[in-house]
Scaffold this motif. Structure first.
Motif, PDB file in Angstrom:
ATOM      1  N   GLU A   1     -13.371 -41.278  14.297  1.00  0.00           N
ATOM      2  CA  GLU A   1     -13.431 -42.186  15.440  1.00  0.00           C
ATOM      3  C   GLU A   1     -12.567 -41.707  16.593  1.00  0.00           C
ATOM      4  N   GLU A   2     -11.513 -40.947  16.282  1.00  0.00           N
ATOM      5  CA  GLU A   2     -10.617 -40.498  17.349  1.00  0.00           C
ATOM      6  C   GLU A   2     -11.319 -39.569  18.340  1.00  0.00           C
ATOM      7  N   CYS A   3     -12.461 -38.986  17.927  1.00  0.00           N
ATOM      8  CA  CYS A   3     -13.222 -38.120  18.830  1.00  0.00           C
ATOM      9  C   CYS A   3     -14.444 -38.838  19.422  1.00  0.00           C
ATOM     10  N   GLY A   4     -14.576 -40.113  19.129  1.00  0.00           N
ATOM     11  CA  GLY A   4     -15.746 -40.857  19.598  1.00  0.00           C
ATOM     12  C   GLY A   4     -15.597 -41.390  21.009  1.00  0.00           C
ATOM     13  N   TRP A   5     -15.049 -40.585  21.900  1.00  0.00           N
ATOM     14  CA  TRP A   5     -14.852 -40.979  23.293  1.00  0.00           C
ATOM     15  C   TRP A   5     -15.635 -40.069  24.221  1.00  0.00           C
ATOM     16  N   HIS A   6     -15.873 -40.559  25.423  1.00  0.00           N
ATOM     17  CA  HIS A   6     -16.509 -39.746  26.457  1.00  0.00           C
ATOM     18  C   HIS A   6     -15.455 -39.197  27.400  1.00  0.00           C
ATOM     19  N   VAL A   7     -15.647 -37.955  27.838  1.00  0.00           N
ATOM     20  CA  VAL A   7     -14.809 -37.376  28.884  1.00  0.00           C
ATOM     21  C   VAL A   7     -15.723 -36.809  29.969  1.00  0.00           C
ATOM     22  N   VAL A   8     -15.149 -36.615  31.146  1.00  0.00           N
ATOM     23  CA  VAL A   8     -15.911 -36.015  32.246  1.00  0.00           C
ATOM     24  C   VAL A   8     -15.797 -34.495  32.133  1.00  0.00           C
ATOM     25  N   ALA A   9     -16.925 -33.844  31.842  1.00  0.00           N
ATOM     26  CA  ALA A   9     -16.937 -32.389  31.683  1.00  0.00           C
ATOM     27  C   ALA A   9     -18.383 -31.901  31.752  1.00  0.00           C
ATOM     28  N   ASP A  10     -18.545 -30.604  31.828  1.00  0.00           N
ATOM     29  CA  ASP A  10     -19.853 -29.980  31.675  1.00  0.00           C
ATOM     30  C   ASP A  10     -20.047 -29.722  30.181  1.00  0.00           C
ATOM     31  N   GLN A  11     -21.076 -30.320  29.602  1.00  0.00           N
ATOM     32  CA  GLN A  11     -21.222 -30.291  28.151  1.00  0.00           C
ATOM     33  C   GLN A  11     -21.316 -28.869  27.601  1.00  0.00           C
ATOM     34  N   GLN A  12     -22.135 -28.012  28.208  1.00  0.00           N
ATOM     35  CA  GLN A  12     -22.308 -26.659  27.693  1.00  0.00           C
ATOM     36  C   GLN A  12     -21.030 -25.835  27.848  1.00  0.00           C
ATOM     37  N   ARG A  13     -20.334 -26.009  28.957  1.00  0.00           N
ATOM     38  CA  ARG A  13     -19.106 -25.240  29.171  1.00  0.00           C
ATOM     39  C   ARG A  13     -17.971 -25.750  28.291  1.00  0.00           C
ATOM     40  N   LEU A  14     -17.923 -27.049  28.037  1.00  0.00           N
ATOM     41  CA  LEU A  14     -16.932 -27.579  27.102  1.00  0.00           C
ATOM     42  C   LEU A  14     -17.184 -27.015  25.709  1.00  0.00           C
ATOM     43  N   LYS A  15     -18.439 -26.945  25.336  1.00  0.00           N
ATOM     44  CA  LYS A  15     -18.783 -26.365  24.028  1.00  0.00           C
ATOM     45  C   LYS A  15     -18.366 -24.890  23.979  1.00  0.00           C
TER      46      LYS A  15
ATOM     47  N   GLY B   1      -1.364 -39.627  27.974  1.00  0.00           N
ATOM     48  CA  GLY B   1      -1.107 -40.355  29.209  1.00  0.00           C
ATOM     49  C   GLY B   1      -2.041 -39.984  30.343  1.00  0.00           C
ATOM     50  N   GLY B   2      -2.139 -40.889  31.316  1.00  0.00           N
ATOM     51  CA  GLY B   2      -2.953 -40.615  32.499  1.00  0.00           C
ATOM     52  C   GLY B   2      -4.435 -40.751  32.284  1.00  0.00           C
ATOM     53  N   GLY B   3      -4.840 -41.488  31.236  1.00  0.00           N
ATOM     54  CA  GLY B   3      -6.264 -41.665  30.981  1.00  0.00           C
ATOM     55  C   GLY B   3      -6.974 -40.396  30.565  1.00  0.00           C
ATOM     56  N   GLN B   4      -6.271 -39.552  29.804  1.00  0.00           N
ATOM     57  CA  GLN B   4      -6.830 -38.273  29.363  1.00  0.00           C
ATOM     58  C   GLN B   4      -7.070 -38.286  27.853  1.00  0.00           C
ATOM     59  N   LEU B   5      -8.024 -37.466  27.431  1.00  0.00           N
ATOM     60  CA  LEU B   5      -8.228 -37.218  25.999  1.00  0.00           C
ATOM     61  C   LEU B   5      -7.889 -35.771  25.719  1.00  0.00           C
ATOM     62  N   ARG B   6      -7.033 -35.553  24.710  1.00  0.00           N
ATOM     63  CA  ARG B   6      -6.669 -34.193  24.314  1.00  0.00           C
ATOM     64  C   ARG B   6      -7.458 -33.796  23.073  1.00  0.00           C
ATOM     65  N   VAL B   7      -8.117 -32.654  23.137  1.00  0.00           N
ATOM     66  CA  VAL B   7      -8.829 -32.086  21.999  1.00  0.00           C
ATOM     67  C   VAL B   7      -8.063 -30.839  21.577  1.00  0.00           C
ATOM     68  N   GLY B   8      -7.594 -30.828  20.329  1.00  0.00           N
ATOM     69  CA  GLY B   8      -6.758 -29.734  19.869  1.00  0.00           C
ATOM     70  C   GLY B   8      -7.392 -28.940  18.738  1.00  0.00           C
ATOM     71  N   VAL B   9      -7.122 -27.642  18.720  1.00  0.00           N
ATOM     72  CA  VAL B   9      -7.568 -26.749  17.643  1.00  0.00           C
ATOM     73  C   VAL B   9      -6.310 -26.163  17.007  1.00  0.00           C
TER      74      VAL B   9
ATOM     75  N   THR C   1      -1.505 -24.460  18.039  1.00  0.00           N
ATOM     76  CA  THR C   1      -2.455 -25.493  18.443  1.00  0.00           C
ATOM     77  C   THR C   1      -2.822 -25.262  19.900  1.00  0.00           C
ATOM     78  N   PHE C   2      -4.060 -24.862  20.132  1.00  0.00           N
ATOM     79  CA  PHE C   2      -4.578 -24.759  21.491  1.00  0.00           C
ATOM     80  C   PHE C   2      -5.262 -26.083  21.817  1.00  0.00           C
ATOM     81  N   TRP C   3      -5.042 -26.587  23.024  1.00  0.00           N
ATOM     82  CA  TRP C   3      -5.587 -27.889  23.371  1.00  0.00           C
ATOM     83  C   TRP C   3      -6.140 -27.902  24.793  1.00  0.00           C
ATOM     84  N   VAL C   4      -7.087 -28.791  25.000  1.00  0.00           N
ATOM     85  CA  VAL C   4      -7.629 -29.045  26.335  1.00  0.00           C
ATOM     86  C   VAL C   4      -7.577 -30.550  26.580  1.00  0.00           C
ATOM     87  N   GLU C   5      -7.392 -30.927  27.831  1.00  0.00           N
ATOM     88  CA  GLU C   5      -7.382 -32.342  28.205  1.00  0.00           C
ATOM     89  C   GLU C   5      -8.373 -32.578  29.338  1.00  0.00           C
ATOM     90  N   PHE C   6      -9.140 -33.691  29.208  1.00  0.00           N
ATOM     91  CA  PHE C   6     -10.090 -34.080  30.238  1.00  0.00           C
ATOM     92  C   PHE C   6      -9.999 -35.583  30.466  1.00  0.00           C
TER      93      PHE C   6
END
Length: 337
Positions: A69-83, A111-119, A180-185
């Motif tokens: 569920e922690e990944c069940g959010w929407h972020v603003v991004a280009d889907q193919q480039r995020l992939k 913070g700041g209304g962001q979602l962090r995705v980490g590897v 841990t490499f991470w991106v935030e959107f």
């Protein structure tokens, strides 16, 4: 046989290098086509994990996370480039891991209304004095001596892609423990948010057609598919066909001859503009109305696609009243004897 395999690997390595250099050049020149829209993160995570699974299995690396569920959010991004970015981070986590190690994909609100995705990997970690050079083109930090294939451009390209999508990328690493490499959107509402309110305000838009109609939607974003499916459920006379790739969409269009085609521009296998061209060039599909749906609302792009044969152009996020009006008009134009 070994020589052939070696030549093939070298060819693919060179092709990857060329494509990554071209992508970086496009970004720096401002010519990279991006389609920022609400993207369901769990969908992208599941797709990238499925793509990286064969490499992980081959190297004995365990994959975990990315589906909760922690990944069940929407972020603003280009889907193919995020992939593309997540696939690069996962690929590195697998390739530079310890034997029998693990890779975990995780999501968390920050913070700041962001979602962090980490590897996170269980590899050797990166020394603090090397971290500043991680995102430098062609910098492999000595990995070229390990025999692990790479171009030294993946992280540099990922950084540019993330920043072009108005996101942030970073890394936390401890020598001997892993990285841990991470991106935030920015977090975003999904396409279905607020839909019930719109329907209550405009019930007359849910008009019904007497004759059965078929609409084909070529789109790889599951949230957008769900939105259109939900809207068309209000019209019992319309049957919805879906395709998540341009090539498959072309096949369905030729075989099923739908009354209307809804076409996304940012598809995983080919550009939506190319799909439109092929639809218009094929006598079997040349007269079927095509409504382009895209987050790119630049006047030049709209004019080019209308000139190329699109019947109408709807921008994301979809404005329900306008979309249904376009749908009504296109279906009216699409009646065939």
């Amino acid at each position: 046989r070994k020589s052939i395999d070696h030549i093939l690997r070298g060819g693919w390595h060179l092709l990857t290098l060329i494509n990554e250099v071209l992508d970086i050049t496009r970004i720096e020149a401002g010519h990279m086509d991006l389609s920022p829209e609400p993207v369901l993160v769990s969908q992208v995570c599941q797709e990238t994990l499925a793509l990286i699974e064969p490499l992980a299995t081959e190297r004995g690396i365990r994959l975990a996370g990315g589906v909760g569920e922690e990944c069940g959010w929407h972020v603003v991004a280009d889907q193919q480039r995020l992939k593309q970015v997540l696939l690069n981070l996962l690929s590195n986590a697998v390739k530079y891991n310890n034997a029998g190690g693990g890779v975990t994909l995780s999501c968390e609100k920050v913070g700041g209304g962001q979602l962090r995705v980490g590897v996170r990997d269980s590899g050797p970690g990166i020394a603090p004095d090397k971290l500043a050079r991680l995102f430098t083109p062609f910098e492999r930090l000595g990995a070229e001596a390990t025999g692990v294939e790479g171009t030294g451009l993946g992280l540099a390209l990922s950084k540019r892609l993330v920043e072009a999508m108005r996101g942030t990328i970073g890394v936390d690493s401890t020598v001997g423990e892993g990285s841990t490499f991470w991106v935030e959107f920015p977090l975003a509402d999904g396409p279905l948010a607020g839909l019930g309110r719109v329907e209550e305000e405009a019930p007359s838009l849910a008009a019904r057609h007497g004759a059965a109609r078929t609409v084909l939607y070529i789109e790889d974003n599951l949230s957008n598919l769900s939105l259109v499916e939900h809207l068309l459920e209000q019209r019992p006379g319309i049957a919805l066909l879906t395709a998540m790739q341009g090539g498959f969409g072309l096949h369905i269009a030729r075989e099923r001859q739908p009354d209307l085609i809804l076409l996304d521009l940012n598809l995983p296998d080919m550009a939506g503009a190319e799909v439109l061209r092929l639809l218009r060039d094929d006598p079997r599909t040349s007269v079927i109305p095509v409504v382009v749906i895209s987050a790119d609302a630049t006047p030049g792009r709209i004019e080019r696609l209308l000139a190329a044969g699109a019947t109408a152009y709807a921008t994301k996020p979809l404005e329900v009243r306008r979309f249904l009006a376009i749908l009504d008009e296109a279906l009216g134009e699409g009646e065939r004897v």
